[in-house]
Design a protein around this motif. Structure first.
Motif, PDB file in Angstrom:
ATOM      1  N   SER A  10       7.376 -18.272  -1.503  1.00 16.72           N
ATOM      2  CA  SER A  10       6.273 -18.170  -0.554  1.00 16.72           C
ATOM      3  C   SER A  10       4.957 -18.302  -1.312  1.00 16.72           C
ATOM      4  O   SER A  10       4.867 -17.910  -2.481  1.00 16.72           O
ATOM      5  N   THR A  86      11.247 -15.209   1.543  1.00 16.72           N
ATOM      6  CA  THR A  86      11.186 -16.373   2.428  1.00 16.72           C
ATOM      7  C   THR A  86      12.304 -16.323   3.465  1.00 16.72           C
ATOM      8  O   THR A  86      13.259 -15.547   3.337  1.00 16.72           O
ATOM      9  N   MET A 121       5.866 -15.662   5.472  1.00 17.62           N
ATOM     10  CA  MET A 121       6.085 -17.049   5.877  1.00 17.62           C
ATOM     11  C   MET A 121       5.190 -17.375   7.064  1.00 17.62           C
ATOM     12  O   MET A 121       4.562 -16.482   7.633  1.00 17.62           O
ATOM     13  N   ASN A 122       5.165 -18.622   7.434  1.00 26.07           N
ATOM     14  CA  ASN A 122       4.423 -19.071   8.609  1.00 26.07           C
ATOM     15  C   ASN A 122       4.911 -18.330   9.848  1.00 26.07           C
ATOM     16  O   ASN A 122       6.092 -18.012   9.967  1.00 26.07           O
ATOM     17  N   THR A 123       3.999 -18.076  10.779  1.00 24.42           N
ATOM     18  CA  THR A 123       4.319 -17.363  12.015  1.00 24.42           C
ATOM     19  C   THR A 123       5.487 -18.003  12.759  1.00 24.42           C
ATOM     20  O   THR A 123       6.392 -17.303  13.228  1.00 24.42           O
ATOM     21  N   ASN A 124       5.459 -19.320  12.891  1.00 27.80           N
ATOM     22  CA  ASN A 124       6.538 -20.006  13.618  1.00 27.80           C
ATOM     23  C   ASN A 124       7.879 -19.807  12.937  1.00 27.80           C
ATOM     24  O   ASN A 124       8.905 -19.667  13.612  1.00 27.80           O
ATOM     25  N   LEU A 153      -3.047 -17.304   7.880  1.00 31.70           N
ATOM     26  CA  LEU A 153      -2.038 -17.709   6.908  1.00 31.70           C
ATOM     27  C   LEU A 153      -2.525 -18.898   6.084  1.00 31.70           C
ATOM     28  O   LEU A 153      -3.487 -19.582   6.461  1.00 31.70           O
ATOM     29  N   CYS A 155      -1.471 -21.768   5.859  1.00 34.34           N
ATOM     30  CA  CYS A 155      -1.433 -23.028   6.602  1.00 34.34           C
ATOM     31  C   CYS A 155      -2.572 -23.156   7.605  1.00 34.34           C
ATOM     32  O   CYS A 155      -2.711 -24.181   8.259  1.00 34.34           O
ATOM     33  N   THR A 157      -2.983 -21.057  10.215  1.00 30.76           N
ATOM     34  CA  THR A 157      -2.567 -20.430  11.471  1.00 30.76           C
ATOM     35  C   THR A 157      -2.900 -18.945  11.432  1.00 30.76           C
ATOM     36  O   THR A 157      -2.696 -18.291  10.407  1.00 30.76           O
ATOM     37  N   GLY A 161       3.037 -12.939   9.763  1.00 26.22           N
ATOM     38  CA  GLY A 161       3.836 -13.614   8.752  1.00 26.22           C
ATOM     39  C   GLY A 161       3.307 -13.417   7.348  1.00 26.22           C
ATOM     40  O   GLY A 161       3.980 -13.727   6.380  1.00 26.22           O
TER      41      GLY A 161
END
Length: 178
Positions: A10, A86, A121-124, A153, A155, A157, A161
């Protein structure tokens, strides 16, 4: 306390340096296992310098022929902490896949030391039903989770996460000793 710290790929892997530093100041011995993807974000040298111990990456690199290192590290551990964790390592553990140094140590330690997992990690990805199912499965088996926080995050977003604050992680580890 002997802590095995797993550091995965991550972007939050850089925070492992702070986790190690704070736990060392509290008197803990830290053995670090760095996944290959984690080594793309933070170097073994950084983690070794802070932990004052060898950083383990390759389960086939045996240090001494008298011991199998992933087993001896698991037996030595008073606690295993994976921070950041992750979706990949969570999925591996949930399905009994032991194909790298970290996952083999976790499999060997699961019946003798508490295992704390701090997802990042990313929310999605975090909200993916498969990841959530894996987390629930591991919780039902006694694995402890340190919940990620909602934040902006890497990314771009905004969502849940992000790795929990280092203070929170260290406090939980310290609290587990009581």
């Amino acid at each position: 306390m002997n802590i095995v710290l797993g550091v995965t790929g991550s972007i939050a892997a850089y925070k492992a340096a702070d986790i190690i530093s704070r736990l060392k100041k509290l008197g803990h011995n830290i053995d670090v296992i760095l996944t290959e993807s984690g080594s793309k974000i933070i170097t073994p040298l950084t983690l070794q310098t802070l932990s004052k111990n060898k950083v383990y990456m390759d389960m086939f690199e045996e240090i001494t022929p008298q011991e199998v290192k992933h087993i001896s590290l698991a037996e030595k551990a008073d606690l295993v902490l994976i921070a950041p964790a992750t979706a990949n390592i969570i999925g591996k553990i949930a399905h009994g896949i032991a194909d790298d140094f970290l996952s083999t140590v976790v499999m060997a330690a699961a019946n003798q030391a508490p295992i704390y997992i701090a997802p990042a990690m990313n929310t999605n990805m975090y909200e993916n039903p498969i990841v959530q199912e894996n987390i629930e499965k591991l919780k039902s088996l006694g694995y402890q989770f340190i919940e990620p926080k909602e934040s902006m995050l890497a990314c771009g977003t905004l969502g849940k996460g992000a790795l929990a604050d280092v203070d929170v992680i260290v406090d939980i580890v310290e609290g587990s000793m009581k």
